[in-house]
Design a protein around this motif. Structure first.
Motif, PDB file in Angstrom:
ATOM      1  N   ASP A  80       0.847  -1.183   0.000  1.00 14.41           N
ATOM      2  CA  ASP A  80       0.000   0.000   0.000  1.00 14.41           C
ATOM      3  C   ASP A  80       0.886   1.237   0.000  1.00 14.41           C
ATOM      4  O   ASP A  80       2.082   1.157   0.288  1.00 14.41           O
ATOM      5  CB  ASP A  80      -0.899  -0.005   1.244  1.00 14.41           C
ATOM      6  N   THR A  81       0.303   2.364  -0.312  1.00 12.71           N
ATOM      7  CA  THR A  81       1.044   3.621  -0.291  1.00 12.71           C
ATOM      8  C   THR A  81       0.798   4.349   1.028  1.00 12.71           C
ATOM      9  O   THR A  81      -0.142   4.039   1.759  1.00 12.71           O
ATOM     10  CB  THR A  81       0.611   4.535  -1.451  1.00 12.71           C
ATOM     11  N   VAL A  82       1.652   5.317   1.304  1.00 13.88           N
ATOM     12  CA  VAL A  82       1.514   6.143   2.495  1.00 13.88           C
ATOM     13  C   VAL A  82       1.467   7.593   2.015  1.00 13.88           C
ATOM     14  O   VAL A  82       2.349   8.025   1.276  1.00 13.88           O
ATOM     15  CB  VAL A  82       2.713   5.949   3.458  1.00 13.88           C
ATOM     16  N   PRO A  83       0.451   8.332   2.412  1.00 12.40           N
ATOM     17  CA  PRO A  83       0.379   9.740   2.006  1.00 12.40           C
ATOM     18  C   PRO A  83       1.610  10.521   2.490  1.00 12.40           C
ATOM     19  O   PRO A  83       2.136  10.272   3.585  1.00 12.40           O
ATOM     20  CB  PRO A  83      -0.894  10.257   2.677  1.00 12.40           C
ATOM     21  N   LEU A  84       2.058  11.453   1.666  1.00 14.35           N
ATOM     22  CA  LEU A  84       3.233  12.256   1.997  1.00 14.35           C
ATOM     23  C   LEU A  84       3.062  12.972   3.326  1.00 14.35           C
ATOM     24  O   LEU A  84       3.994  13.024   4.133  1.00 14.35           O
ATOM     25  CB  LEU A  84       3.521  13.267   0.882  1.00 14.35           C
ATOM     26  N   ALA A  85       1.891  13.514   3.581  1.00 10.53           N
ATOM     27  CA  ALA A  85       1.642  14.232   4.840  1.00 10.53           C
ATOM     28  C   ALA A  85       1.885  13.320   6.044  1.00 10.53           C
ATOM     29  O   ALA A  85       2.437  13.756   7.064  1.00 10.53           O
ATOM     30  CB  ALA A  85       0.225  14.794   4.865  1.00 10.53           C
ATOM     31  N   ASP A  86       1.511  12.043   5.922  1.00 14.13           N
ATOM     32  CA  ASP A  86       1.734  11.096   7.015  1.00 14.13           C
ATOM     33  C   ASP A  86       3.226  10.849   7.233  1.00 14.13           C
ATOM     34  O   ASP A  86       3.694  10.759   8.375  1.00 14.13           O
ATOM     35  CB  ASP A  86       1.041   9.763   6.740  1.00 14.13           C
ATOM     36  N   LEU A  87       3.974  10.714   6.152  1.00 13.13           N
ATOM     37  CA  LEU A  87       5.426  10.518   6.275  1.00 13.13           C
ATOM     38  C   LEU A  87       6.096  11.722   6.914  1.00 13.13           C
ATOM     39  O   LEU A  87       6.958  11.581   7.787  1.00 13.13           O
ATOM     40  CB  LEU A  87       6.052  10.259   4.908  1.00 13.13           C
ATOM     41  N   ALA A 136       4.782  13.919   8.899  1.00 13.27           N
ATOM     42  CA  ALA A 136       4.412  13.968  10.312  1.00 13.27           C
ATOM     43  C   ALA A 136       5.159  12.905  11.110  1.00 13.27           C
ATOM     44  O   ALA A 136       5.652  13.170  12.212  1.00 13.27           O
ATOM     45  CB  ALA A 136       2.902  13.787  10.465  1.00 13.27           C
ATOM     46  N   ARG A 137       5.272  11.711  10.559  1.00 12.41           N
ATOM     47  CA  ARG A 137       5.944  10.611  11.241  1.00 12.41           C
ATOM     48  C   ARG A 137       7.389  10.951  11.557  1.00 12.41           C
ATOM     49  O   ARG A 137       7.911  10.597  12.618  1.00 12.41           O
ATOM     50  CB  ARG A 137       5.896   9.349  10.379  1.00 12.41           C
ATOM     51  N   TYR A 138       8.056  11.652  10.643  1.00 13.10           N
ATOM     52  CA  TYR A 138       9.472  11.955  10.830  1.00 13.10           C
ATOM     53  C   TYR A 138       9.722  13.398  11.270  1.00 13.10           C
ATOM     54  O   TYR A 138      10.854  13.855  11.278  1.00 13.10           O
ATOM     55  CB  TYR A 138      10.246  11.631   9.553  1.00 13.10           C
ATOM     56  N   GLY A 139       8.661  14.086  11.640  1.00 12.28           N
ATOM     57  CA  GLY A 139       8.808  15.422  12.194  1.00 12.28           C
ATOM     58  C   GLY A 139       9.313  16.465  11.210  1.00 12.28           C
ATOM     59  O   GLY A 139       9.998  17.401  11.600  1.00 12.28           O
ATOM     60  N   VAL A 140       8.981  16.286   9.946  1.00 10.69           N
ATOM     61  CA  VAL A 140       9.406  17.238   8.916  1.00 10.69           C
ATOM     62  C   VAL A 140       8.276  18.216   8.662  1.00 10.69           C
ATOM     63  O   VAL A 140       7.147  17.817   8.381  1.00 10.69           O
ATOM     64  CB  VAL A 140       9.771  16.504   7.614  1.00 10.69           C
ATOM     65  N   GLU A 141       8.593  19.493   8.797  1.00 12.55           N
ATOM     66  CA  GLU A 141       7.575  20.518   8.519  1.00 12.55           C
ATOM     67  C   GLU A 141       7.614  20.866   7.050  1.00 12.55           C
ATOM     68  O   GLU A 141       8.656  20.927   6.440  1.00 12.55           O
ATOM     69  CB  GLU A 141       7.855  21.750   9.372  1.00 12.55           C
ATOM     70  N   HIS A 142       6.439  21.115   6.510  1.00 12.08           N
ATOM     71  CA  HIS A 142       6.382  21.480   5.093  1.00 12.08           C
ATOM     72  C   HIS A 142       5.770  22.829   4.891  1.00 12.08           C
ATOM     73  O   HIS A 142       5.191  23.459   5.649  1.00 12.08           O
ATOM     74  CB  HIS A 142       5.647  20.441   4.271  1.00 12.08           C
TER      75      HIS A 142
END
Length: 74
Positions: free
Chosen positions: A59-66, A68-74
Motif C-alpha cells: 500500500d502507499t503512504v500519504p506524503l503528509a503522514d510521512l 508527520a511521522r518523521y517530524g518534517v515541517e512542510h
C-alpha cells in the motif's frame, strides 16, 4: 582480479580524472562500478515494490503522514 579493456577515450578521461583528483584510475573505476551496481540494486528493489503495489500486496503512504511521522515541517 579482473582485467577490463576500455576504449581509449574512456582511459583518457580516467587518466585526466586521476590527475585532477590525485586518486588512482583503479580507485575511480572501482567507485564507478560500485555505484552502478548499487543503482541496479535500487532499481530491482523499486521494481519489486512496484509489482507488489500493482498486485495489491502493498500500500502507499500519504506524503503528509510521512512528514508527520518523521517530524518534517512542510
Amino acid at each position: 582480479m579482473t582485467a577490463l579493456r576500455l576504449p581509449p577515450e574512456l582511459v583518457e578521461r580516467l587518466d585526466a580524472l586521476a590527475q585532477w583528483t590525485g586518486r588512482s584510475v583503479i580507485d575511480h573505476a572501482r567507485d564507478a562500478i560500485v555505484e552502478h551496481l548499487d543503482d541496479l540494486d535500487d532499481l530491482a528493489i523499486a521494481e519489486q515494490r512496484l509489482e507488489a503495489l500493482r498486485h495489491g500486496d502493498s500500500d502507499t503512504v500519504p506524503l503528509a503522514d510521512l512528514l508527520a511521522r518523521y517530524g518534517v515541517e512542510h
